[in-house]
Design an enzyme around this catalytic site. Structure first.
Site, mmCIF file in Angstrom:
data_model
loop_
_atom_site.group_PDB
_atom_site.id
_atom_site.type_symbol
_atom_site.label_atom_id
_atom_site.label_comp_id
_atom_site.label_asym_id
_atom_site.label_seq_id
_atom_site.Cartn_x
_atom_site.Cartn_y
_atom_site.Cartn_z
ATOM 1 N N ARG A 164 0.845 -1.209 0.000
ATOM 2 C CA ARG A 164 0.000 0.000 0.000
ATOM 3 C C ARG A 164 0.873 1.249 0.000
ATOM 4 O O ARG A 164 0.628 2.217 -0.714
ATOM 5 C CB ARG A 164 -0.906 -0.027 1.234
ATOM 6 C CG ARG A 164 -1.857 1.156 1.316
ATOM 7 C CD ARG A 164 -2.807 1.023 2.481
ATOM 8 N NE ARG A 164 -3.548 -0.208 2.470
ATOM 9 C CZ ARG A 164 -4.605 -0.472 1.677
ATOM 10 N NH1 ARG A 164 -5.041 0.453 0.857
ATOM 11 N NH2 ARG A 164 -5.217 -1.624 1.727
ATOM 12 N N GLN A 193 -28.529 12.456 -4.087
ATOM 13 C CA GLN A 193 -28.110 13.474 -3.114
ATOM 14 C C GLN A 193 -26.617 13.749 -3.212
ATOM 15 O O GLN A 193 -26.164 14.876 -3.027
ATOM 16 C CB GLN A 193 -28.465 13.013 -1.679
ATOM 17 C CG GLN A 193 -29.945 12.863 -1.438
ATOM 18 C CD GLN A 193 -30.689 14.170 -1.688
ATOM 19 O OE1 GLN A 193 -30.265 15.233 -1.266
ATOM 20 N NE2 GLN A 193 -31.800 14.075 -2.403
ATOM 21 N N ASN A 238 -13.796 13.492 0.862
ATOM 22 C CA ASN A 238 -14.356 12.182 0.506
ATOM 23 C C ASN A 238 -15.879 12.252 0.608
ATOM 24 O O ASN A 238 -16.427 13.098 1.311
ATOM 25 C CB ASN A 238 -13.827 11.120 1.475
ATOM 26 C CG ASN A 238 -14.279 9.724 1.092
ATOM 27 O OD1 ASN A 238 -14.308 9.370 -0.078
ATOM 28 N ND2 ASN A 238 -14.651 8.917 2.078
ATOM 29 N N HIS A 254 -19.131 9.651 1.510
ATOM 30 C CA HIS A 254 -19.403 8.322 2.066
ATOM 31 C C HIS A 254 -20.916 8.135 2.173
ATOM 32 O O HIS A 254 -21.613 9.013 2.704
ATOM 33 C CB HIS A 254 -18.757 8.188 3.451
ATOM 34 C CG HIS A 254 -18.964 6.831 4.040
ATOM 35 N ND1 HIS A 254 -18.226 5.735 3.640
ATOM 36 C CD2 HIS A 254 -19.835 6.392 4.978
ATOM 37 C CE1 HIS A 254 -18.642 4.674 4.314
ATOM 38 N NE2 HIS A 254 -19.613 5.045 5.129
ATOM 39 N N MET A 300 -11.819 3.290 -4.345
ATOM 40 C CA MET A 300 -12.052 2.162 -3.428
ATOM 41 C C MET A 300 -10.758 1.635 -2.808
ATOM 42 O O MET A 300 -10.470 0.452 -2.848
ATOM 43 C CB MET A 300 -12.801 1.049 -4.157
ATOM 44 C CG MET A 300 -14.171 1.476 -4.664
ATOM 45 S SD MET A 300 -15.228 2.160 -3.377
ATOM 46 C CE MET A 300 -15.671 0.651 -2.538
HETATM 47 C C1 GRF Z 1 -20.597 6.619 -4.219
HETATM 48 O O1 GRF Z 1 -21.792 6.024 -3.839
HETATM 49 C C2 GRF Z 1 -19.822 7.075 -3.019
HETATM 50 O O2 GRF Z 1 -20.621 7.359 -1.924
HETATM 51 C C3 GRF Z 1 -18.955 5.916 -2.708
HETATM 52 O O3 GRF Z 1 -18.648 5.339 -3.938
HETATM 53 C C4 GRF Z 1 -19.671 5.630 -4.875
HETATM 54 C C5 GRF Z 1 -19.014 6.203 -6.104
HETATM 55 O O4 GRF Z 1 -19.880 6.306 -7.176
HETATM 56 N N1 GRF Z 1 -17.798 6.372 -1.959
HETATM 57 P P1 GRF Z 1 -19.422 7.013 -8.525
HETATM 58 O O5 GRF Z 1 -18.192 6.257 -9.035
HETATM 59 O O6 GRF Z 1 -19.130 8.441 -8.240
HETATM 60 O O7 GRF Z 1 -20.566 6.843 -9.471
#
Ligand code: GRF
Length: 221
Positions: free
Chosen positions: A75, A183, A117, A119, A100
């Site tokens: 990492r 949202q 970030n 979440h 991720m």
């Molecule tokens: C989102 O739901 C966010 O909350 C999570 O990962 C997802 C990313 O979606 N951290 P996208 O790639 O922006 O469509």
């Protein structure tokens, strides 16, 4: 000459990190453009190749890079390479948009106080994965999404904005995902805009908007 009218010569640079569909990245890019915000998305970086988000970025004329974690033994080694890559774009703000990977303390300290970030939960509830299922399992009446600054603990830095939504009896993981996503596309651009306008800051302890400490939950929409 009115010095008050002099514009800074360079716009703040944003680097957005993704791993997948990039819908938040696209929402941020579109909102900054529509609102003529003085900021430059210098690069979108993915740790996975051939993800939809890279295509969405390219369609918007944004420079893309892929830095696969598979080519690194640890990492720490990956994060150091990521720091070096991001530094090519002189980033003022790092936006994690569905990236991720857990970031090492080295990375977080390097870009301290300038990593946002998003979440999919009302943090501090439900850090980590599978938030929609956990909300359903718990029978919660409300759910939501949080934009927050990153610190060295997972999903733990100070909250900036939360959007709250009602959980209906017939909601499923898929329907909650969809409600939350809608949202996300509203609140993430707002937080990014505040940051690049210099209104939003993280002093290492709390998030400040226009110099005022934000409430623990962040502002709630
Ligand atoms: C989102 O739901 C966010 O909350 C999570 O990962 C997802 C990313 O979606 N951290 P996208 O790639 O922006 O469509």
């Amino acid at each position: 000459m009115n010095f008050g009218d002099v514009k800074p010569e360079t716009k703040p640079n944003i680097v957005i990190l993704i791993s997948g569909s990039g819908s938040n990245m696209a929402a941020i890019a579109d909102a900054l453009k529509a609102e003529k915000v003085e900021a430059n998305i210098a690069a979108v970086i993915s740790n996975k190749d051939e993800v939809e988000g890279l295509q969405k970025a390219a369609e918007r004329g944004i420079h893309t890079e892929v830095l696969s974690h598979k080519n690194f033994a640890s990492r720490e080694a990956y994060d150091i390479a990521l720091i070096e890559l991001i530094n090519r774009f002189q980033a003022d703000l790092i936006v994690l948009a569905g990236f991720m990977r857990v970031l090492s303390p080295t990375f977080v300290q390097y870009f301290s106080n300038r990593i946002l970030n998003i979440h999919p939960s009302l943090l501090p509830k439900y850090t980590g994965l599978d938030t929609h299922q956990r909300v359903l399992d718990a029978g919660d009446a409300e759910h939501g999404v949080t934009v927050h600054f990153i610190n060295e603990q997972l999903d733990d830095g100070p909250n900036v904005i939360q959007a709250v939504l009602a959980v209906d009896q017939d909601d499923t993981v898929i329907s909650l995902q969809e409600k939350v996503r809608q949202q996300e596309h509203i609140i993430y651009p707002i937080a990014v805009k505040w940051f690049v306008e210099g209104r939003l800051k993280y002093n290492g302890k709390c998030a400040l908007l226009d110099g005022q400490e934000l409430p623990k939950n962040g502002l709630r929409l």
